[in-house]
Design a protein around this motif. Sequence first.
Motif, short mmCIF file in Angstrom:
data_model
loop_
_atom_site.label_atom_id
_atom_site.label_comp_id
_atom_site.label_asym_id
_atom_site.label_seq_id
_atom_site.Cartn_x
_atom_site.Cartn_y
_atom_site.Cartn_z
N LEU A 293 11.51 21.80 -7.96
CA LEU A 293 11.13 20.40 -7.75
C LEU A 293 10.70 20.15 -6.31
CD1 LEU A 293 13.85 18.55 -9.87
CD2 LEU A 293 11.43 18.94 -10.43
N MET A 294 11.25 20.91 -5.36
CA MET A 294 10.79 20.79 -3.97
C MET A 294 9.29 21.05 -3.88
SD MET A 294 11.79 23.20 -0.69
CE MET A 294 11.11 24.67 -1.48
N TYR A 295 8.84 22.14 -4.47
CA TYR A 295 7.41 22.47 -4.40
C TYR A 295 6.57 21.44 -5.15
CZ TYR A 295 8.73 27.02 -2.50
OH TYR A 295 9.23 28.03 -1.70
N ARG A 296 7.07 20.99 -6.28
CA ARG A 296 6.32 19.98 -7.06
C ARG A 296 6.15 18.69 -6.25
NH1 ARG A 296 4.28 16.15 -8.98
NH2 ARG A 296 4.05 15.52 -11.18
N ILE A 297 7.20 18.26 -5.57
CA ILE A 297 7.16 17.02 -4.80
C ILE A 297 6.32 17.18 -3.53
CG2 ILE A 297 8.58 15.44 -3.43
CD1 ILE A 297 10.80 16.02 -5.63
N PHE A 298 6.52 18.28 -2.81
CA PHE A 298 5.76 18.49 -1.58
C PHE A 298 4.26 18.63 -1.88
CE2 PHE A 298 9.36 20.15 1.39
CZ PHE A 298 9.99 18.93 1.25
N ASP A 299 3.93 19.29 -2.99
CA ASP A 299 2.53 19.40 -3.38
C ASP A 299 1.89 18.02 -3.58
OD1 ASP A 299 2.35 22.12 -3.24
OD2 ASP A 299 2.29 22.47 -5.41
N GLY B 140 0.81 -1.20 0.00
CA GLY B 140 0.00 0.00 0.00
C GLY B 140 0.85 1.25 0.00
N ALA B 141 1.94 1.25 0.80
CA ALA B 141 2.85 2.41 0.83
C ALA B 141 3.53 2.60 -0.52
CB ALA B 141 3.89 2.21 1.93
N LEU C 51 0.97 16.69 -0.31
CA LEU C 51 -0.03 17.51 0.37
C LEU C 51 -1.38 17.45 -0.33
CD1 LEU C 51 2.18 20.65 1.14
CD2 LEU C 51 1.13 19.15 2.85
N ASP C 52 -1.44 16.66 -1.43
CA ASP C 52 -2.67 16.58 -2.23
C ASP C 52 -3.11 17.96 -2.69
OD1 ASP C 52 -2.86 13.77 -1.96
OD2 ASP C 52 -3.80 13.99 0.00
N ARG D 231 1.37 9.01 -6.09
CA ARG D 231 1.67 10.42 -5.87
C ARG D 231 2.74 10.93 -6.83
NH1 ARG D 231 -0.59 12.41 -1.31
NH2 ARG D 231 -1.27 10.95 0.31
N LEU D 232 3.68 10.07 -7.17
CA LEU D 232 4.81 10.49 -8.01
C LEU D 232 4.61 10.17 -9.47
CD1 LEU D 232 7.74 9.46 -5.62
CD2 LEU D 232 6.61 11.69 -5.84
N SER D 233 3.41 9.70 -9.84
CA SER D 233 3.17 9.39 -11.25
C SER D 233 3.33 10.66 -12.08
CB SER D 233 1.76 8.81 -11.43
OG SER D 233 0.79 9.76 -11.04
N GLY D 234 4.01 10.54 -13.16
CA GLY D 234 4.25 11.68 -14.03
C GLY D 234 5.45 12.51 -13.64
#
Length: 613
Positions: free
Chosen positions: A364-370, A20-21, A373-374, A28-31
């Motif tokens: 990329l930090m903002y892209r990943i954290f978003d 599940g994890a 954070l959904d 979340r990281l698709s794309g």
Amino acid sequence: MTASRLFRALLAGVLIQLSGAAWAAETRLSGLDAYVEAAMRDWKTPGLALAIIKDGKVVLAKGYGLRRLGGTEAVDANTVFAAASITKTFASAAVATLVADGKMRWDDRVIDHLPDFRLHDSYATRDMRLRDLLSHRSGAHRGDMIWYYSDFDRAEVLRRARHLEQKSPLRSHFGYQNLMFTAAGEAVGAAADTTWDKFVMDRFFKPLGMTNSSTSIRDLPPNAATPHALVDGEYRPIDWLNVDNIGAAGSINSSAADLAKWIQLLLADGKHEGQSILRTEDIAEMHRAQTVIGVSETRREYIPQSNLRAYGLGWYMQDYRGRKMLYHGGRLDGMSAHLALMPDLDLGMVALSNRGRSSLPSALMYRIFDAYLDAPATDWSGKFLEWSETHRASRKERRAEALAEQKSGTRPSMPLSGYVGFYDSPIYGPLDVWPDGDGLVVTRNDRVIGDLGHWHYDTFNADFRTPALRDRLITFRIGKRGKVDAMEVEFSGKFTRTDPPLESNLEKPVPGDKNGFVGTWMGRWDNKQPHTLVVDSVVGDTAQSIYAWAPSDALDAHKGGSKTLSGTVTDGTLTITPFDNVTVTYTRRDDQTLDATYRNGDIDRHATLRRIR
């Protein structure tokens, strides 16, 4: 239920959780891969390495693109890049370990660990604390040109910091200051009776298994990325910049895989495989706001999800979508990096790239954290690229306005030879002016050479040959004797002219001098001590010369002097013996340049001498 059935049920539950994890991370990281690759094209980035850590696990660690433009070797998670100012997170952690050991306190005075530490302001010298060093509130001007492309070691870099005037009072404002972190690293070495470099290796790199990390480019492994900078409108490979002389401010080189281990340690309250490397309370202190940072209108426009910003101990921090975010970027010539934590989500990331002056790693930090954070999808790379282009256009506009003040139809007030000579600044050291063909060059060392083009009156524009160095205007000041007394260098201040050890009226080489040595040559031993060689004549293989030197505290030469000597010319090399057990050789690089070597037992010095007459 039997024991075996119970075990199978528990195992199945664990596998479901793990899968599940993994599924959640993948979703979340698709794309993300496609996004990174497209962003790299937009930013003209040859290579990038990325790692993401969630809930103590590395959910992604991989490379994109190439280690060198035009090459075939791909970047992977173990490829080494310059971490640059991410090093500052290690500097504060190093102090934290000594606080835990009882050898330091956050509020110790700096002079109690570094007795020779001095600043221009006496109060700042007396009352500067370790906490101040690590939170960018010293008040001192940056003075980065003391270390940047200089030949000074750490001790000399810090010694010269005493000449930097205060930009603001101690603890009154945020002011980014690399030299104070260098001092913090040297204080760590002094308190631990070792060096900053060995301390970081023994307390962090080795215990965490950061096998590809180092504090010097001398230790780079084969799997290292090549820096790239903008040269004549295109990004091209350049040499690694050696920044050993700033130590704890920015000398670490590392990989995404190694820095993922650093992030795991910080998110795990300082514990690694059952070992406590950092105390929880010390991590909390590092991550506590120390210095407020103003948020510009432009930053609010591009990042409206953030309202507050501060600096802790070696860490930037801000709010982001209601969460606390900790981070530090890093930039050196041809390299850009970014490392960040969101402790509330047990989340961290690091991005390393081999393109200079790039905001892609922070985007990329903002892209990943978003993603975690959904949050709504946002093209952070596109926003930061627009921000970067706007900033560059603004800088070019300001530069154009400054250059618009050029006066046409003017001439220098004296012949070019009148500007030639040795110049020194108590802050930045030597910056000399020499003939070069029909023009002039300003030189600091073989890596800092600028072609001087006449601008107006006694002002010249220095067009530096090193891609990372921007042009600067240099204005020569004429004294009451009708000679140049000093030069004012844009952004760096005054360099006072110093008399050469010896002057000569010799003209160009005489026709009978087949080896081309006859003339007056000037340069500096190890880019420090002024030296003049005058060759009066060469008959056969015998040269008649005068060897002259100036005082130099840096090389323990407290008096200057000169000697008349005979030397031997063999195969384009002049050899003389000015002192007992000392041999000096001069080899012609070209008609205008000599490469000189001074040897006295274990002492080995070098100089580049330029023809003056």
